[in-house]
Design an enzyme around this catalytic site. Structure first.
Site, PDB file in Angstrom:
ATOM      1  N   LYS A  97     -23.046  10.151  42.196  1.00 25.37           N
ATOM      2  CA  LYS A  97     -23.993   9.411  43.141  1.00 25.37           C
ATOM      3  C   LYS A  97     -24.143  10.340  44.424  1.00 25.37           C
ATOM      4  O   LYS A  97     -23.178  10.631  44.965  1.00 25.37           O
ATOM      5  CB  LYS A  97     -23.580   7.937  43.282  1.00 25.37           C
ATOM      6  CG  LYS A  97     -24.707   7.589  44.349  1.00 25.37           C
ATOM      7  CD  LYS A  97     -24.685   5.830  44.179  1.00 25.37           C
ATOM      8  CE  LYS A  97     -25.606   5.177  44.934  1.00 25.37           C
ATOM      9  NZ  LYS A  97     -26.982   5.416  44.401  1.00 25.37           N
TER      10      LYS A  97
ATOM     11  N   HIS B 277     -19.466   3.498  43.621  1.00 27.62           N
ATOM     12  CA  HIS B 277     -20.113   4.023  42.529  1.00 27.62           C
ATOM     13  C   HIS B 277     -19.377   5.059  42.051  1.00 27.62           C
ATOM     14  O   HIS B 277     -18.650   5.615  42.667  1.00 27.62           O
ATOM     15  CB  HIS B 277     -21.424   4.377  42.902  1.00 27.62           C
ATOM     16  CG  HIS B 277     -22.559   3.142  43.080  1.00 27.62           C
ATOM     17  ND1 HIS B 277     -22.595   2.659  44.369  1.00 27.62           N
ATOM     18  CD2 HIS B 277     -23.539   2.831  42.427  1.00 27.62           C
ATOM     19  CE1 HIS B 277     -23.430   1.461  44.234  1.00 27.62           C
ATOM     20  NE2 HIS B 277     -24.215   1.570  43.109  1.00 27.62           N
TER      21      HIS B 277
HETATM   22  N1  LIG Z   1     -32.754   0.318  41.836  1.00 31.53           N
HETATM   23  C1  LIG Z   1     -31.870   0.205  40.702  1.00 31.53           C
HETATM   24  O1  LIG Z   1     -31.513  -0.776  40.060  1.00 31.53           O
HETATM   25  C2  LIG Z   1     -31.100   1.365  40.367  1.00 31.53           C
HETATM   26  C3  LIG Z   1     -31.324   2.841  41.031  1.00 31.53           C
HETATM   27  N2  LIG Z   1     -30.532   3.805  40.512  1.00 31.53           N
HETATM   28  C4  LIG Z   1     -30.959   5.113  41.252  1.00 31.53           C
HETATM   29  O2  LIG Z   1     -32.045   5.952  40.321  1.00 31.53           O
HETATM   30  C5  LIG Z   1     -31.718   7.208  40.544  1.00 31.53           C
HETATM   31  C6  LIG Z   1     -31.251   8.075  39.335  1.00 31.53           C
HETATM   32  O3  LIG Z   1     -29.926   7.610  39.139  1.00 31.53           O
HETATM   33  P1  LIG Z   1     -29.310   8.299  37.699  1.00 31.53           P
HETATM   34  O4  LIG Z   1     -29.954   8.089  36.672  1.00 31.53           O
HETATM   35  O5  LIG Z   1     -27.886   7.835  37.860  1.00 31.53           O
HETATM   36  O6  LIG Z   1     -29.282   9.939  38.107  1.00 31.53           O
HETATM   37  P2  LIG Z   1     -29.251  11.090  37.101  1.00 31.53           P
HETATM   38  O7  LIG Z   1     -29.193  12.294  37.945  1.00 31.53           O
HETATM   39  O8  LIG Z   1     -28.522  10.828  35.928  1.00 31.53           O
HETATM   40  O9  LIG Z   1     -30.962  11.186  36.691  1.00 31.53           O
HETATM   41  C7  LIG Z   1     -32.091  11.295  37.271  1.00 31.53           C
HETATM   42  C8  LIG Z   1     -32.964  12.068  36.397  1.00 31.53           C
HETATM   43  O10 LIG Z   1     -34.069  12.420  37.056  1.00 31.53           O
HETATM   44  C9  LIG Z   1     -34.462  13.629  37.159  1.00 31.53           C
HETATM   45  N3  LIG Z   1     -35.366  14.430  38.077  1.00 31.53           N
HETATM   46  C10 LIG Z   1     -35.065  14.423  39.299  1.00 31.53           C
HETATM   47  N4  LIG Z   1     -36.045  14.883  39.882  1.00 31.53           N
HETATM   48  C11 LIG Z   1     -37.150  14.943  38.974  1.00 31.53           C
HETATM   49  C12 LIG Z   1     -38.519  15.519  39.089  1.00 31.53           C
HETATM   50  N5  LIG Z   1     -39.172  15.710  40.231  1.00 31.53           N
HETATM   51  N6  LIG Z   1     -39.270  15.501  38.093  1.00 31.53           N
HETATM   52  C13 LIG Z   1     -38.737  14.891  36.796  1.00 31.53           C
HETATM   53  N7  LIG Z   1     -37.279  14.618  36.836  1.00 31.53           N
HETATM   54  C14 LIG Z   1     -36.669  14.532  37.780  1.00 31.53           C
HETATM   55  C15 LIG Z   1     -33.211  14.505  37.036  1.00 31.53           C
HETATM   56  O11 LIG Z   1     -33.499  15.875  36.650  1.00 31.53           O
HETATM   57  P3  LIG Z   1     -32.347  16.988  36.984  1.00 31.53           P
HETATM   58  O12 LIG Z   1     -31.016  16.718  36.647  1.00 31.53           O
HETATM   59  O13 LIG Z   1     -32.937  18.335  36.570  1.00 31.53           O
HETATM   60  O14 LIG Z   1     -32.546  16.939  38.675  1.00 31.53           O
HETATM   61  C16 LIG Z   1     -32.553  13.621  36.172  1.00 31.53           C
HETATM   62  O15 LIG Z   1     -32.595  13.857  34.715  1.00 31.53           O
HETATM   63  C17 LIG Z   1     -30.778   7.394  41.586  1.00 31.53           C
HETATM   64  O16 LIG Z   1     -31.695   7.391  43.019  1.00 31.53           O
HETATM   65  C18 LIG Z   1     -30.144   6.015  41.723  1.00 31.53           C
HETATM   66  O17 LIG Z   1     -29.578   5.649  42.961  1.00 31.53           O
HETATM   67  C19 LIG Z   1     -29.794   3.875  39.683  1.00 31.53           C
HETATM   68  C20 LIG Z   1     -29.373   2.766  38.953  1.00 31.53           C
HETATM   69  C21 LIG Z   1     -29.962   1.428  39.241  1.00 31.53           C
HETATM   70  O1  LIG Z   2     -26.669   5.401  41.563  1.00 29.65           O
HETATM   71  C1  LIG Z   2     -26.557   4.309  40.693  1.00 29.65           C
HETATM   72  O2  LIG Z   2     -25.976   4.519  39.866  1.00 29.65           O
HETATM   73  C2  LIG Z   2     -26.963   3.188  41.431  1.00 29.65           C
HETATM   74  N1  LIG Z   2     -27.902   3.044  42.131  1.00 29.65           N
HETATM   75  C3  LIG Z   2     -28.202   2.053  43.032  1.00 29.65           C
HETATM   76  C4  LIG Z   2     -28.164   1.964  44.610  1.00 29.65           C
HETATM   77  O3  LIG Z   2     -27.886   3.046  44.960  1.00 29.65           O
HETATM   78  O4  LIG Z   2     -27.434   0.798  44.818  1.00 29.65           O
HETATM   79  C5  LIG Z   2     -28.123   0.847  42.127  1.00 29.65           C
HETATM   80  C6  LIG Z   2     -26.807   0.714  41.395  1.00 29.65           C
HETATM   81  O5  LIG Z   2     -25.707   0.161  42.044  1.00 29.65           O
HETATM   82  C7  LIG Z   2     -26.536   1.951  40.426  1.00 29.65           C
END
Ligand SMILES: NC(=O)C1=CN([C@@H]2O[C@H](COP(=O)(O)OP(=O)(O)OC[C@H]3O[C@@H](n4cnc5c(N)ncnc54)[C@H](OP(=O)(O)O)[C@@H]3O)[C@@H](O)[C@H]2O)C=CC1
Ligand SMILES: O=C(O)C1=N[C@H](C(=O)O)C[C@H](O)C1
Length: 272
Positions: free
Chosen positions: A164, A160
């Site tokens: 991450k 990734h």
């Molecule tokens: N299941 C799936 O298919 C996928 C899962 N993911 C997961 O999703 C999550 C986010 O990934 P990603 O978008 O890349 O991460 P980012 O860090 O880009 O985005 C996370 C966002 O959530 C905000 N946030 C965190 N805590 C809070 C809270 N308590 N209240 C409101 N906002 C909050 C962060 O704010 P701040 O920056 O201020 O902390 C940030 O804007 C990860 O755990 C990732 O592994 C990602 C892609 C696919």
């Molecule tokens: O953090 C990410 O970006 C992603 N998180 C998920 C994971 O932890 O598997 C899903 C995806 O691969 C992207």
């Protein structure tokens, strides 16, 4: 605007997935953006959610008040961080709405709290919301079951982007659980998550994990099934985050008609 459209809140609206979710909700039938939430102190508070996501203004300013946002909504799309997700699960339970959770890296204690919230909320949680990875999970389970008598080794490799924060990825763990299910074993008693130094030979029956981080890689996963003189590799490449966002919206629409409870993407996709 139709009355039957599902009203969705995007939490973590300023994040990589938050912005993708806003664009995806905007472009899909049957749903509409109801609110966008970020944490107090975030520089995104007050900004228009559509502008944040590159759509142009949609008249929805980002707020730091999740409960007010949830009260008149039908569902929440949550790709944030474990502490936020636990809080949002409790609020979704209070509001009796759908909570789709993509957040990874949750502890056992976080999972227990989320499952408790599922007594009142309809929760769909998965380490990967894409169709391709969930199909790969089914194939992994089948392959692990078929190859168990021959004692093939199973290794899971993921890569990734450099931002991450959790490892192994939620997807790697999902695939590990699928392999363990196929073999009829408990993953937590058989996984090897780190190797360093003089490790000794590979213990038979373990499931190994390897993690790579770098650049802007969206998500690469391979399950390697290694026998004597041959190897089968199942792999998935994510080239666009919209695969996760479309899966999340599909899950929300599916969960709308379910009873309160805890569900996964295999339930949504009919692959369970
Ligand atoms: N299941 C799936 O298919 C996928 C899962 N993911 C997961 O999703 C999550 C986010 O990934 P990603 O978008 O890349 O991460 P980012 O860090 O880009 O985005 C996370 C966002 O959530 C905000 N946030 C965190 N805590 C809070 C809270 N308590 N209240 C409101 N906002 C909050 C962060 O704010 P701040 O920056 O201020 O902390 C940030 O804007 C990860 O755990 C990732 O592994 C990602 C892609 C696919
Ligand atoms: O953090 C990410 O970006 C992603 N998180 C998920 C994971 O932890 O598997 C899903 C995806 O691969 C992207």
């Amino acid at each position: 605007m139709s009355e039957t459209e599902m009203k969705l809140v995007v939490v973590g609206a300023g994040g990589r997935m938050g912005q993708t979710l806003i664009r995806t909700v905007h472009g899909m039938d049957g749903v509409r953006l109801h609110a966008a939430v970020e944490r107090p102190g975030s520089p995104f508070i007050g900004r228009d959610a559509g502008e944040l996501a590159g759509l142009g203004a949609v008249g929805i300013p980002v707020t730091n008040e999740p409960l007010a946002a949830f009260l008149h909504a039908d569902g929440v799309l949550d790709f944030t961080a474990p502490a936020g997700t636990v809080e949002f699960a409790g609020l979704a339970a209070q509001a009796r709405i759908v909570h789709v959770i993509g957040t990874t890296g949750c502890s056992a204690d976080d999972e227990a709290k989320i499952r408790a919230a599922a007594r009142h909320a309809r929760i769909v949680k998965s380490g990967n919301m894409s169709l391709g990875v969930n199909l790969m999970g089914v194939l992994t389970e089948k392959a692990a079951r078929a190859l168990a008598p021959a004692h093939w080794d199973i290794e899971i490799l993921e890569m990734h982007h450099k931002h991450k924060v959790d490892a192994p990825s939620g997807t790697a763990l999902l695939l590990g659980e699928a392999a363990a299910k196929g073999r009829g074993i408990d993953l937590k008693d058989h996984s090897v998550r780190v190797r360093d130094g003089h490790t000794g030979a590979r213990p038979q029956g373990t499931i190994g994990f390897a993690t790579l981080r770098g650049g802007s890689v969206i998500g690469e996963h391979s399950v390697m099934l290694a026998g004597e003189g041959e190897m089968v590799t199942l792999s998935h490449s994510a080239t666009d985050r919209s695969i996760f966002a479309r899966g999340a919206v599909t899950a929300a629409l599916w969960a709308r008609d379910q009873k309160p409870g805890f569900y996964c993407m295999l339930d949504v996709l009919g692959l369970n």
